[in-house]
Every structure is written in C-alpha cells, then in structure tokens.
Design a protein around this motif. Sequence first.
Motif, PDB file in Angstrom:
ATOM      1  N   PHE A  47       0.874  -1.154   0.007  1.00 51.78           N
ATOM      2  CA  PHE A  47       0.102   0.065   0.071  1.00 51.78           C
ATOM      3  C   PHE A  47       0.909   1.214  -0.029  1.00 51.78           C
ATOM      4  O   PHE A  47       0.614   2.221  -0.543  1.00 51.78           O
ATOM      5  CB  PHE A  47      -1.060  -0.157   1.210  1.00 51.78           C
ATOM      6  CG  PHE A  47      -2.231  -0.981   1.036  1.00 51.78           C
ATOM      7  CD1 PHE A  47      -3.080  -0.613   0.343  1.00 51.78           C
ATOM      8  CD2 PHE A  47      -1.964  -2.355   1.548  1.00 51.78           C
ATOM      9  CE1 PHE A  47      -4.158  -1.813   0.342  1.00 51.78           C
ATOM     10  CE2 PHE A  47      -2.755  -3.279   1.338  1.00 51.78           C
ATOM     11  CZ  PHE A  47      -3.899  -2.760   0.841  1.00 51.78           C
ATOM     12  N   ALA A  48       2.056   1.324   0.767  1.00 54.28           N
ATOM     13  CA  ALA A  48       2.878   2.347   0.733  1.00 54.28           C
ATOM     14  C   ALA A  48       3.512   2.606  -0.766  1.00 54.28           C
ATOM     15  O   ALA A  48       3.483   3.745  -1.130  1.00 54.28           O
ATOM     16  CB  ALA A  48       3.943   2.143   1.741  1.00 54.28           C
ATOM     17  N   LYS A  49       3.655   1.646  -1.377  1.00 56.96           N
ATOM     18  CA  LYS A  49       4.272   1.545  -2.828  1.00 56.96           C
ATOM     19  C   LYS A  49       3.137   2.122  -3.906  1.00 56.96           C
ATOM     20  O   LYS A  49       3.555   3.172  -4.566  1.00 56.96           O
ATOM     21  CB  LYS A  49       4.572   0.366  -3.291  1.00 56.96           C
ATOM     22  CG  LYS A  49       5.327   0.266  -4.822  1.00 56.96           C
ATOM     23  CD  LYS A  49       5.559  -1.077  -5.017  1.00 56.96           C
ATOM     24  CE  LYS A  49       6.128  -1.114  -6.656  1.00 56.96           C
ATOM     25  NZ  LYS A  49       6.509  -2.537  -7.040  1.00 56.96           N
ATOM     26  N   VAL A  50       1.855   1.913  -3.768  1.00 61.01           N
ATOM     27  CA  VAL A  50       0.927   2.424  -4.579  1.00 61.01           C
ATOM     28  C   VAL A  50       0.709   3.907  -4.059  1.00 61.01           C
ATOM     29  O   VAL A  50       0.455   4.736  -4.931  1.00 61.01           O
ATOM     30  CB  VAL A  50      -0.514   1.661  -4.250  1.00 61.01           C
ATOM     31  CG1 VAL A  50      -1.575   2.466  -4.878  1.00 61.01           C
ATOM     32  CG2 VAL A  50      -0.339   0.412  -4.707  1.00 61.01           C
ATOM     33  N   ARG A  51       0.753   4.322  -2.952  1.00 65.47           N
ATOM     34  CA  ARG A  51       0.499   5.746  -2.438  1.00 65.47           C
ATOM     35  C   ARG A  51       1.796   6.679  -2.966  1.00 65.47           C
ATOM     36  O   ARG A  51       1.584   7.841  -3.210  1.00 65.47           O
ATOM     37  CB  ARG A  51       0.476   5.929  -1.075  1.00 65.47           C
ATOM     38  CG  ARG A  51      -0.828   5.359  -0.455  1.00 65.47           C
ATOM     39  CD  ARG A  51      -1.194   6.079   0.921  1.00 65.47           C
ATOM     40  NE  ARG A  51      -2.378   5.499   1.357  1.00 65.47           N
ATOM     41  CZ  ARG A  51      -3.606   6.214   1.141  1.00 65.47           C
ATOM     42  NH1 ARG A  51      -3.588   7.137   0.297  1.00 65.47           N
ATOM     43  NH2 ARG A  51      -4.800   5.701   1.477  1.00 65.47           N
ATOM     44  N   ARG A  52       2.957   5.994  -3.099  1.00 64.35           N
ATOM     45  CA  ARG A  52       4.091   6.680  -3.768  1.00 64.35           C
ATOM     46  C   ARG A  52       4.038   7.055  -5.144  1.00 64.35           C
ATOM     47  O   ARG A  52       4.840   7.954  -5.502  1.00 64.35           O
ATOM     48  CB  ARG A  52       5.387   5.924  -3.252  1.00 64.35           C
ATOM     49  CG  ARG A  52       5.885   5.966  -2.063  1.00 64.35           C
ATOM     50  CD  ARG A  52       7.631   5.501  -1.626  1.00 64.35           C
ATOM     51  NE  ARG A  52       7.624   4.322  -2.343  1.00 64.35           N
ATOM     52  CZ  ARG A  52       7.623   3.118  -1.608  1.00 64.35           C
ATOM     53  NH1 ARG A  52       7.288   3.249  -0.357  1.00 64.35           N
ATOM     54  NH2 ARG A  52       7.823   1.902  -2.311  1.00 64.35           N
TER      55      ARG A  52
END
Length: 232
Positions: free
Chosen positions: A55-60
């Motif tokens: 999820f952190a990767k998608v938000r970045r």
Amino acid sequence: MSVKTPYKYTSPYNTSRVKIYIDESGDLGFTDRSSPYFVIAALIVHDPLAIRRCFAKVRRNKLKKKYRELPEFKFNNSGPEIRKRILSCIASADVDIAYCVLRKEQVYPHLRSNHQIVYNYLTGSLISHIVQRFFDGGPVEITVDKSLNGIQREAFDQYLVYKTFEKNQANDLAAIPIEIVHADSKNEPSIQAADFIAGALHYYYRTNDDTFSGIIDEKVALAYDYFKGPQK
C-alpha cells in the motif's frame, strides 16, 4: 488502537504465530436489491511488512487527486489499475488465501433474518479449516475490522473460539491458543488487503470475470462454496 478480547492464551512452548486477517464483500440482505453472493476472505500473512509495503508503494506513485485524499484503499472505491497493482503485490508476498462464498438463495428461510448467526457460522467454519491447515503449535491471531458493535463483537468472539475448538476436539488441536483482535482497517494494511481479496472474489462470482481474482488464484489454499463444499 486495537481492542483485544479476553479470549487469549499464550503458549509457553512456541512463539510462532498464525496471523489471519478477515474481511467480506457483499451483504447478507435478502431483498431484490441484495447481492446473490456473500464472500468472506481470510488472508494468512507470514510477513506483515510486505503487505504494508504494497500500500505504501501504491501511494508513492502518481495518483489522481480522488485517490490521494482517501484515508484507505478499498476494492470498491478503486479503479481497475489500482486494483490490479494492489492484488499483484499481495500475490507476490508471502501469504496464503482462504475464502468461503455463500449463494444466498440456498439459505434457509428461517435464517434470513438472523444475519449475525449466518455471519458467525461462516466465519467460524472458515477459521476452523484454516487452523487445521496452518496451525503449528503457537498462538493463532485473528484480526477483523472493529465495525461490529459491542454485543455482536462478544458473540462473534465466543463463537469463533467455540467453533475452532469443536472442529478440532478429536485431534491435537483441541487446545488452540487464540487471540482475536478488532482493529481499525485504516491502520491495518492486512485488513485492507483482505478487503481487496474479498472484493476480487465477489466480483468474479457476480460477473464470471476473473480479471482480478485470477491475479491471486495461485495463492488460494482453501476455498469453500456453501453449500457445495471445498473447492480447493
């Protein structure tokens, strides 16, 4: 902050922990506007950090404004590309998936107004099968969204423990150490991941389109189609 129930026992012999995250898709209504299917998905997570990174990767990555302002990603409020990216990341992580699907037309009439009984039964049955498959002697931690109210929550917790013990009383799993956690999905990426899995599976049963469920198919270890029995 997570709210932990009193149904907890910590084994002094084994500190390994089976982590199970539960979410559902569909509804338990029986009107003309209700979905004909109800899916409960369980994500068995062996590396929680990997799911958090998804999820952190998608938000970045560059997102449209409507997605940047969301407090959490959910399958139903995400477009096809975000769904695919998150599901692909989940599929690449060290996880297993179990689920059950209820074809609501097969539910007995006298149970159709007892939504909590149906929900508890489905979840308890699914958890008991997961424990049979993955239990290794340590505690079993079951995390669900804290949306259940206090009375429902207590009944839900008691039934999960009862059903798991009942299912395994004839073997060495009869004294399973269980911890049930009610968490805010906004703060728990693994619940969000379970939401995407449940959403993808529900989408498949509604449309017969495996665009999303096909991404995670190889991770499905257990599948139960009520009332058709195990599919995997």
